[in-house]
Design a protein around this motif. Structure first.
Motif: not given
Length: 159
Positions: A99, A113, A123, A136
């Protein structure tokens, strides 16, 4: 019949979250700043993780892609089969196994994400440090320390 108003950049994540029916994070710096795109320009998206939920999120962005308001240009998954499927399902997207290569790309404005929960905090923090807007889903992190690091990274990046 009146023409539908064009979805503004600052409304993008809100629409995605409403469609998904899940919590979301809307960065405070989503309005245009020096060196950033204006609020009505096309949003360039990278997808981190491409399992079942990630594929659903990709499909939910289909309306925006069809209107020309966003474009998915990169997909990432560590599983070879998922990555191969993602490369087929997302036309023209560059596939990655790591990523961090997506985060290095300056043309990508936002990331989705959709990885296992224990990766969200790391992340998210990396994406914030790279100045990306972030979608996310919960749980956003696994520990209080991760949550604090995420908030600090977002504040520092002013996203």
């Amino acid at each position: 019949m009146s023409k539908q108003p064009k979805l503004k950049r600052r409304e993008f994540l809100a629409v995605g979250a409403a469609a998904a029916g899940a919590p979301y994070l809307l960065p405070s710096g989503i309005l245009a700043a020096p060196g950033r795109k204006g609020p009505n320009e096309k949003i360039i998206v990278g997808h981190i993780g491409f399992g079942g939920r990630a594929r659903g999120l990709y499909r939910e962005l289909g309306g925006l892609r069809n209107k020309g308001e966003c474009r998915s240009v990169a997909v990432c998954d560590v599983d070879e089969k998922r990555l191969a499927r993602a490369a087929k399902e997302v036309p023209g997207a560059q596939p990655y196994r790591d990523y961090r290569y997506i985060l290095e790309r300056r043309d990508i404005d936002a990331v989705v994400i959709a990885t296992p929960d224990h990766w969200h905090g790391v992340q998210f923090t990396h994406a914030a440090e790279c100045g990306k807007h972030i979608y996310c889903e919960k749980p956003a992190c696994c520990t209080i320390e991760e949550g604090k690091a995420m908030v600090a990274a977002a504040k520092k990046a002013k996203i």
